[in-house]
Scaffold this motif. Structure first.
Motif, PDB file in Angstrom:
ATOM      1  N   TRP A  80      54.348  33.743  36.917  1.00 35.84           N
ATOM      2  CA  TRP A  80      52.858  33.339  36.482  1.00 35.84           C
ATOM      3  C   TRP A  80      51.796  33.597  37.810  1.00 35.84           C
ATOM      4  CZ3 TRP A  80      49.445  29.898  39.107  1.00 35.84           C
ATOM      5  CH2 TRP A  80      48.361  29.366  38.297  1.00 35.84           C
ATOM      6  N   PHE A  81      52.313  33.455  38.936  1.00 36.73           N
ATOM      7  CA  PHE A  81      51.550  33.695  40.203  1.00 36.73           C
ATOM      8  C   PHE A  81      51.122  35.081  40.262  1.00 36.73           C
ATOM      9  CE2 PHE A  81      51.239  34.915  44.486  1.00 36.73           C
ATOM     10  CZ  PHE A  81      49.989  34.081  44.923  1.00 36.73           C
ATOM     11  N   VAL A  82      52.211  35.939  40.239  1.00 33.83           N
ATOM     12  CA  VAL A  82      51.838  37.400  40.331  1.00 33.83           C
ATOM     13  C   VAL A  82      50.787  37.970  39.078  1.00 33.83           C
ATOM     14  CG1 VAL A  82      53.199  39.768  39.907  1.00 33.83           C
ATOM     15  CG2 VAL A  82      53.924  37.816  41.488  1.00 33.83           C
ATOM     16  N   SER A  83      51.237  37.732  37.990  1.00 33.59           N
ATOM     17  CA  SER A  83      50.562  37.815  36.830  1.00 33.59           C
ATOM     18  C   SER A  83      48.956  37.505  37.092  1.00 33.59           C
ATOM     19  CB  SER A  83      50.840  37.644  35.164  1.00 33.59           C
ATOM     20  OG  SER A  83      50.720  36.187  35.241  1.00 33.59           O
ATOM     21  N   HIS A  84      48.697  36.340  37.621  1.00 31.06           N
ATOM     22  CA  HIS A  84      47.345  35.849  37.922  1.00 31.06           C
ATOM     23  C   HIS A  84      46.767  36.710  38.830  1.00 31.06           C
ATOM     24  CE1 HIS A  84      46.505  32.756  35.154  1.00 31.06           C
ATOM     25  NE2 HIS A  84      45.829  32.239  36.094  1.00 31.06           N
ATOM     26  N   ALA A  85      47.466  36.913  40.055  1.00 28.32           N
ATOM     27  CA  ALA A  85      47.063  37.660  41.141  1.00 28.32           C
ATOM     28  C   ALA A  85      46.678  39.255  40.504  1.00 28.32           C
ATOM     29  CB  ALA A  85      47.971  37.873  42.221  1.00 28.32           C
ATOM     30  N   VAL A  86      47.598  39.792  39.816  1.00 28.55           N
ATOM     31  CA  VAL A  86      47.038  41.229  39.380  1.00 28.55           C
ATOM     32  C   VAL A  86      45.930  41.120  38.381  1.00 28.55           C
ATOM     33  CG1 VAL A  86      47.948  42.838  37.692  1.00 28.55           C
ATOM     34  CG2 VAL A  86      49.538  42.101  39.383  1.00 28.55           C
ATOM     35  N   ALA A  87      45.893  40.049  37.344  1.00 24.86           N
ATOM     36  CA  ALA A  87      44.551  39.670  36.644  1.00 24.86           C
ATOM     37  C   ALA A  87      43.401  39.574  37.544  1.00 24.86           C
ATOM     38  CB  ALA A  87      44.853  38.788  35.718  1.00 24.86           C
ATOM     39  N   GLN A  88      43.287  39.171  38.620  1.00 25.59           N
ATOM     40  CA  GLN A  88      42.179  38.954  39.221  1.00 25.59           C
ATOM     41  C   GLN A  88      41.971  40.089  40.281  1.00 25.59           C
ATOM     42  OE1 GLN A  88      42.457  35.095  41.001  1.00 25.59           O
ATOM     43  NE2 GLN A  88      42.783  34.092  38.921  1.00 25.59           N
ATOM     44  N   SER A  89      42.878  41.024  40.579  1.00 25.59           N
ATOM     45  CA  SER A  89      42.415  42.108  41.486  1.00 25.59           C
ATOM     46  C   SER A  89      41.335  43.081  40.987  1.00 25.59           C
ATOM     47  CB  SER A  89      43.777  43.047  41.702  1.00 25.59           C
ATOM     48  OG  SER A  89      44.278  43.476  40.250  1.00 25.59           O
ATOM     49  N   LYS A  90      40.841  43.816  41.818  1.00 20.83           N
ATOM     50  CA  LYS A  90      39.692  44.718  41.602  1.00 20.83           C
ATOM     51  C   LYS A  90      40.197  45.864  40.574  1.00 20.83           C
ATOM     52  CE  LYS A  90      38.534  45.474  46.056  1.00 20.83           C
ATOM     53  NZ  LYS A  90      37.890  46.349  47.000  1.00 20.83           N
ATOM     54  N   PRO A  91      39.409  45.983  39.258  1.00 20.03           N
ATOM     55  CA  PRO A  91      39.524  47.212  38.460  1.00 20.03           C
ATOM     56  C   PRO A  91      39.424  48.609  39.068  1.00 20.03           C
ATOM     57  CG  PRO A  91      37.373  46.322  38.175  1.00 20.03           C
ATOM     58  CD  PRO A  91      38.046  45.484  39.388  1.00 20.03           C
ATOM     59  N   ASP A  92      40.292  49.300  38.553  1.00 23.85           N
ATOM     60  CA  ASP A  92      40.502  50.842  38.987  1.00 23.85           C
ATOM     61  C   ASP A  92      40.246  50.973  40.592  1.00 23.85           C
ATOM     62  OD1 ASP A  92      40.769  51.416  36.392  1.00 23.85           O
ATOM     63  OD2 ASP A  92      38.528  51.734  36.183  1.00 23.85           O
ATOM     64  N   ALA A  93      41.119  50.267  41.358  1.00 24.90           N
ATOM     65  CA  ALA A  93      41.206  50.222  42.669  1.00 24.90           C
ATOM     66  C   ALA A  93      41.727  51.361  43.197  1.00 24.90           C
ATOM     67  CB  ALA A  93      41.922  49.054  43.344  1.00 24.90           C
ATOM     68  N   GLY A  94      42.272  52.448  42.728  1.00 22.20           N
ATOM     69  CA  GLY A  94      42.933  53.869  43.047  1.00 22.20           C
ATOM     70  C   GLY A  94      44.233  53.515  43.243  1.00 22.20           C
ATOM     71  N   TRP A  95      44.878  54.488  43.704  1.00 21.37           N
ATOM     72  CA  TRP A  95      46.332  54.507  44.081  1.00 21.37           C
ATOM     73  C   TRP A  95      46.709  54.948  45.266  1.00 21.37           C
ATOM     74  CZ3 TRP A  95      49.507  53.317  39.935  1.00 21.37           C
ATOM     75  CH2 TRP A  95      50.983  53.544  40.089  1.00 21.37           C
ATOM     76  N   PRO A  96      46.383  54.105  46.285  1.00 26.22           N
ATOM     77  CA  PRO A  96      46.683  54.389  47.826  1.00 26.22           C
ATOM     78  C   PRO A  96      48.223  54.575  48.143  1.00 26.22           C
ATOM     79  CG  PRO A  96      46.340  52.080  47.658  1.00 26.22           C
ATOM     80  CD  PRO A  96      46.167  52.494  46.440  1.00 26.22           C
ATOM     81  N   ASN A  97      49.032  54.241  47.647  1.00 32.26           N
ATOM     82  CA  ASN A  97      50.403  54.454  48.236  1.00 32.26           C
ATOM     83  C   ASN A  97      51.530  55.001  46.932  1.00 32.26           C
ATOM     84  OD1 ASN A  97      49.302  53.124  50.107  1.00 32.26           O
ATOM     85  ND2 ASN A  97      50.407  51.125  49.599  1.00 32.26           N
TER      86      ASN A  97
END
Length: 174
Positions: free
Chosen positions: A21-38
């Protein structure tokens, strides 16, 4: 809820649920289209993208936008047959960064495929090297630095001759 009073398998199920639940909430609130830096998308290698422009309804309509040829071959007659392109390009600030089997690092404009810069590490390969492969590069951004500052974005590559090289993401200079 006091987890210590629950039996062990159920306790771990509750912990796993709360973690998911915590991980899914964190992902849902992350910036859209942030790139693929790694490699793997993020420092944890989750291989998850929150980009939403392409989905199941339109993926079949995708077409090739551009093609880029690295020019990695021919390089060395003895080593070319051991070479393999296994790098995962990364996307940072509208640029694709990739490495060739001989550790050249190339920066491309992600929209057009135009080469921005290329770095040649001038490898000193020992005779009889077992393989010639690069898994790719990684990026690091100075959080307090301005984009125009030298080395505000650094691209790292580990070379076949056992060096770690940091490059300025804007210019490709070490």
């Amino acid at each position: 809820m006091n987890l210590t009073k629950l039996n062990c398998p159920f306790r771990w199920a509750v912990v796993a649920f709360l973690l998911l639940w915590f991980v899914s909430h964190a992902v849902a609130q992350s910036k859209p289209d942030a790139g693929w830096p790694n490699y793997g998308g993020d420092a944890g290698g989750t291989r998850y993208s929150n980009a939403s422009q392409i989905d199941r309804s339109n993926v079949a309509k995708l077409k090739v936008a551009w093609t880029y040829r690295t020019g990695a071959f021919p390089h060395d007659a003895e080593l070319d047959h051991k070479a393999a392109f296994e790098a995962t390009p990364i996307l940072v600030e509208g640029k694709l960064f990739l490495s060739t089997p001989y550790d050249h690092v190339i920066a491309l404009n992600a929209e057009t495929g135009t080469k921005i810069w290329e770095f040649d590490p001038k490898l000193e390969l020992p005779y009889g090297a077992s393989e010639v492969t690069s898994r790719g590069v990684s990026a690091w951004r100075e959080k307090s630095g301005k984009s125009s500052q030298p080395c505000a974005l650094r691209i790292f590559i580990g070379t076949l001759d056992a060096r770690l090289i940091a490059l300025d993401g804007a210019t490709g200079k070490p």
